[in-house]
Design an enzyme around this catalytic site. Structure first.
Site, PDB file in Angstrom:
ATOM      1  CE  LYS A  13      -2.141  -1.031   3.754  1.00 44.12           C
ATOM      2  NZ  LYS A  13      -1.480  -2.483   4.331  1.00 44.12           N
ATOM      3  NE  ARG A  88      -4.705  -1.173  10.067  1.00 42.24           N
ATOM      4  CZ  ARG A  88      -3.745  -0.744   9.409  1.00 42.24           C
ATOM      5  NH1 ARG A  88      -3.736   0.504   8.777  1.00 42.24           N
ATOM      6  NH2 ARG A  88      -2.806  -1.447   9.503  1.00 42.24           N
ATOM      7  NE  ARG A 127       7.534  -2.306   6.077  1.00 41.00           N
ATOM      8  CZ  ARG A 127       6.235  -2.411   6.397  1.00 41.00           C
ATOM      9  NH1 ARG A 127       5.479  -1.942   5.343  1.00 41.00           N
ATOM     10  NH2 ARG A 127       5.592  -2.940   7.349  1.00 41.00           N
ATOM     11  NE  ARG A 160       5.895  -0.307  10.192  1.00 39.31           N
ATOM     12  CZ  ARG A 160       4.876  -0.218   9.311  1.00 39.31           C
ATOM     13  NH1 ARG A 160       4.775   0.291   8.203  1.00 39.31           N
ATOM     14  NH2 ARG A 160       3.768  -0.938   9.901  1.00 39.31           N
ATOM     15  NE  ARG A 171       1.806  -4.690  11.170  1.00 39.03           N
ATOM     16  CZ  ARG A 171       2.911  -4.728  10.668  1.00 39.03           C
ATOM     17  NH1 ARG A 171       4.035  -4.945  10.698  1.00 39.03           N
ATOM     18  NH2 ARG A 171       2.752  -3.977   9.318  1.00 39.03           N
TER      19      ARG A 171
HETATM   20  P1  AP5 Z   1       4.824  -1.529   1.956  1.00 36.95           P
HETATM   21  O1  AP5 Z   1       4.391  -0.735   0.739  1.00 36.95           O
HETATM   22  O2  AP5 Z   1       5.613  -1.007   2.984  1.00 36.95           O
HETATM   23  O3  AP5 Z   1       3.618  -2.209   2.559  1.00 36.95           O
HETATM   24  P2  AP5 Z   1       2.133  -1.852   3.136  1.00 36.95           P
HETATM   25  O4  AP5 Z   1       1.055  -2.340   2.651  1.00 36.95           O
HETATM   26  O5  AP5 Z   1       2.243  -0.337   3.225  1.00 36.95           O
HETATM   27  O6  AP5 Z   1       2.456  -2.310   4.501  1.00 36.95           O
HETATM   28  P3  AP5 Z   1       2.378  -2.041   6.047  1.00 36.95           P
HETATM   29  O7  AP5 Z   1       3.093  -2.832   6.955  1.00 36.95           O
HETATM   30  O8  AP5 Z   1       2.695  -0.627   6.045  1.00 36.95           O
HETATM   31  O9  AP5 Z   1       0.737  -1.958   6.392  1.00 36.95           O
HETATM   32  P4  AP5 Z   1       0.052  -2.053   7.708  1.00 36.95           P
HETATM   33  O10 AP5 Z   1      -1.223  -1.891   7.302  1.00 36.95           O
HETATM   34  O11 AP5 Z   1       0.383  -2.981   8.661  1.00 36.95           O
HETATM   35  O12 AP5 Z   1       1.051  -0.867   8.443  1.00 36.95           O
HETATM   36  P5  AP5 Z   1       0.329   0.784   8.824  1.00 36.95           P
HETATM   37  O13 AP5 Z   1       1.624   1.702   8.933  1.00 36.95           O
HETATM   38  O14 AP5 Z   1      -0.793   1.119   8.036  1.00 36.95           O
HETATM   39  O15 AP5 Z   1       5.253  -2.925   1.232  1.00 36.95           O
HETATM   40  C1  AP5 Z   1       6.070  -3.760   2.322  1.00 36.95           C
HETATM   41  C2  AP5 Z   1       7.509  -4.327   1.988  1.00 36.95           C
HETATM   42  O16 AP5 Z   1       7.264  -5.294   0.702  1.00 36.95           O
HETATM   43  C3  AP5 Z   1       8.314  -3.554   1.573  1.00 36.95           C
HETATM   44  O17 AP5 Z   1       9.634  -3.834   1.794  1.00 36.95           O
HETATM   45  C4  AP5 Z   1       8.063  -3.140  -0.166  1.00 36.95           C
HETATM   46  O18 AP5 Z   1       9.690  -2.769  -0.429  1.00 36.95           O
HETATM   47  C5  AP5 Z   1       7.943  -4.741  -0.615  1.00 36.95           C
HETATM   48  N1  AP5 Z   1       7.063  -4.585  -1.611  1.00 36.95           N
HETATM   49  C6  AP5 Z   1       6.055  -3.835  -1.958  1.00 36.95           C
HETATM   50  N2  AP5 Z   1       5.394  -4.168  -3.221  1.00 36.95           N
HETATM   51  C7  AP5 Z   1       6.133  -5.177  -3.380  1.00 36.95           C
HETATM   52  C8  AP5 Z   1       5.956  -6.146  -4.690  1.00 36.95           C
HETATM   53  N3  AP5 Z   1       5.038  -5.847  -5.711  1.00 36.95           N
HETATM   54  N4  AP5 Z   1       7.028  -7.085  -4.913  1.00 36.95           N
HETATM   55  C9  AP5 Z   1       7.812  -7.349  -3.987  1.00 36.95           C
HETATM   56  N5  AP5 Z   1       7.801  -6.582  -2.702  1.00 36.95           N
HETATM   57  C10 AP5 Z   1       7.099  -5.556  -2.445  1.00 36.95           C
HETATM   58  O19 AP5 Z   1      -0.180   0.634  10.272  1.00 36.95           O
HETATM   59  C11 AP5 Z   1       0.599   0.107  11.301  1.00 36.95           C
HETATM   60  C12 AP5 Z   1      -0.047   0.216  12.770  1.00 36.95           C
HETATM   61  O20 AP5 Z   1      -0.509   1.250  12.910  1.00 36.95           O
HETATM   62  C13 AP5 Z   1      -1.320  -0.825  12.816  1.00 36.95           C
HETATM   63  O21 AP5 Z   1      -0.748  -2.026  13.096  1.00 36.95           O
HETATM   64  C14 AP5 Z   1      -2.040  -0.206  13.717  1.00 36.95           C
HETATM   65  O22 AP5 Z   1      -1.644  -0.375  15.230  1.00 36.95           O
HETATM   66  C15 AP5 Z   1      -1.859   1.322  13.448  1.00 36.95           C
HETATM   67  N6  AP5 Z   1      -2.993   1.771  12.653  1.00 36.95           N
HETATM   68  C16 AP5 Z   1      -2.652   2.497  11.539  1.00 36.95           C
HETATM   69  N7  AP5 Z   1      -3.621   2.693  10.810  1.00 36.95           N
HETATM   70  C17 AP5 Z   1      -4.852   2.442  11.561  1.00 36.95           C
HETATM   71  C18 AP5 Z   1      -6.349   2.465  11.579  1.00 36.95           C
HETATM   72  N8  AP5 Z   1      -6.587   3.195  10.751  1.00 36.95           N
HETATM   73  N9  AP5 Z   1      -7.067   2.033  12.659  1.00 36.95           N
HETATM   74  C19 AP5 Z   1      -6.360   1.651  13.769  1.00 36.95           C
HETATM   75  N10 AP5 Z   1      -5.032   1.513  14.047  1.00 36.95           N
HETATM   76  C20 AP5 Z   1      -4.067   1.804  12.824  1.00 36.95           C
HETATM   77 MG    MG Z   2       2.433   1.039   4.868  1.00 35.89          MG
END
Ligand code: AP5
Ligand code: MG
Ligand code: ZN
Length: 215
Positions: A13, A88, A127, A160, A171
């Site tokens: 994402k 979410r 990552r 991270r 997660r």
């Molecule tokens: P990346 O693009 O970083 O993936 P992502 O989908 O953004 O994954 P996240 O871990 O950021 O998602 P998340 O939803 O768990 O975390 P968030 O920060 O939102 O890609 C991942 C890896 O794969 C990278 O190394 C990249 O290079 C590689 N990659 C990408 N595309 C690829 C491809 N096509 N092929 C190969 N490799 C590839 O949330 C974190 C925490 O915050 C949550 O756990 C929660 O506690 C809190 N939080 C955030 N939002 C909310 C909400 N709305 N409500 C409640 N809690 C929340």
């Molecule tokens: Mg992300």
């Protein structure tokens, strides 16, 4: 253009959001990035959010919904926005719809990036993220030009805290239980589009562009 990105942790994402935001000139709003910024600045929101994030749990809706409404009220969201990691929960999705409805607006596209669970762990543990601009890299799949340094802003890359095996599994469970129902939520509103997130990063972006249209 009002877009939501859906998909499990590690689906790509954040990676795709950077390109979408540049191409379509809309702000990239990641609740995860906002929480992490608050944690690094030790704000009271950051202190509260950290407790949940370190365990891989969702930050409570009460803390999250108002934060997003505030952000969406800013001038730069007038012509649209890209939400990454929000909503979410069904409660967050309903709050967002209600907020938009008060301005006679709706979500145009909910983009689901699909990646099976087996592929996620390797993505997460490899990552590396930029401390300053939030860009995501991968030691194998998307390495920076210079090891440990962001291509875009030359800041240091870090791992991270929630990218360890145990927390990633938690997660993924949280995603299955609390976020997965949003797929049906947006499908029933006829705004869901799905892309295959197992393809190469550029290919995934091509598919997204063909869904969103050329501009
Ligand atoms: P990346 O693009 O970083 O993936 P992502 O989908 O953004 O994954 P996240 O871990 O950021 O998602 P998340 O939803 O768990 O975390 P968030 O920060 O939102 O890609 C991942 C890896 O794969 C990278 O190394 C990249 O290079 C590689 N990659 C990408 N595309 C690829 C491809 N096509 N092929 C190969 N490799 C590839 O949330 C974190 C925490 O915050 C949550 O756990 C929660 O506690 C809190 N939080 C955030 N939002 C909310 C909400 N709305 N409500 C409640 N809690 C929340
Ligand atoms: Mg992300
Ligand atoms: Zn950077």
């Amino acid at each position: 253009m009002k877009i939501i990105l859906l998909g499990p942790p590690g689906a790509g994402k954040g990676t795709q959001a950077k390109s979408i935001s540049e191409k379509y000139c809309i702000p990239h709003i990641s609740t995860g990035d906002i929480f992490r910024k608050n944690i690094s600045e030790k704000t009271s929101l950051g202190v509260k959010a950290k407790e949940y994030m370190d365990k891989g749990l969702l930050v409570p809706d009460e803390l999250t919904i108002d934060l997003v409404k505030d952000r969406l009220s800013k001038e730069d969201c007038k012509n649209g926005f890209l939400l990454d990691g929000f909503p979410r929960t069904v409660k967050q999705a309903e709050a967002l719809d209600l907020f938009l409805k008060s301005n006679d607006e709706v979500i145009d596209t909910a983009l689901l990036i699909e990646v099976p669970r087996e592929l996620i762990l390797e993505r997460m543990t490899g990552r590396r993220v930029c401390q300053l601009c939030g860009a995501s890299y991968h030691v194998k799949f998307n390495p920076p030009k210079n090891e440990g340094i962001c291509d875009k802003c030359q800041s240091n890359l870090v791992q991270r805290k929630d990218d360890n095996e145990k927390t990633v599994k938690d997660r993924l469970d949280v995603y299955d239980n609390q976020t997965q129902p949003l797929i049906e939520y947006y499908k029933s509103r006829n705004v869901l589009s799905t892309v295959d997130g197992t393809l190469a990063i550029d290919k995934v972006f091509e598919d997204i562009s063909s869904i969103l249209g050329e501009r």
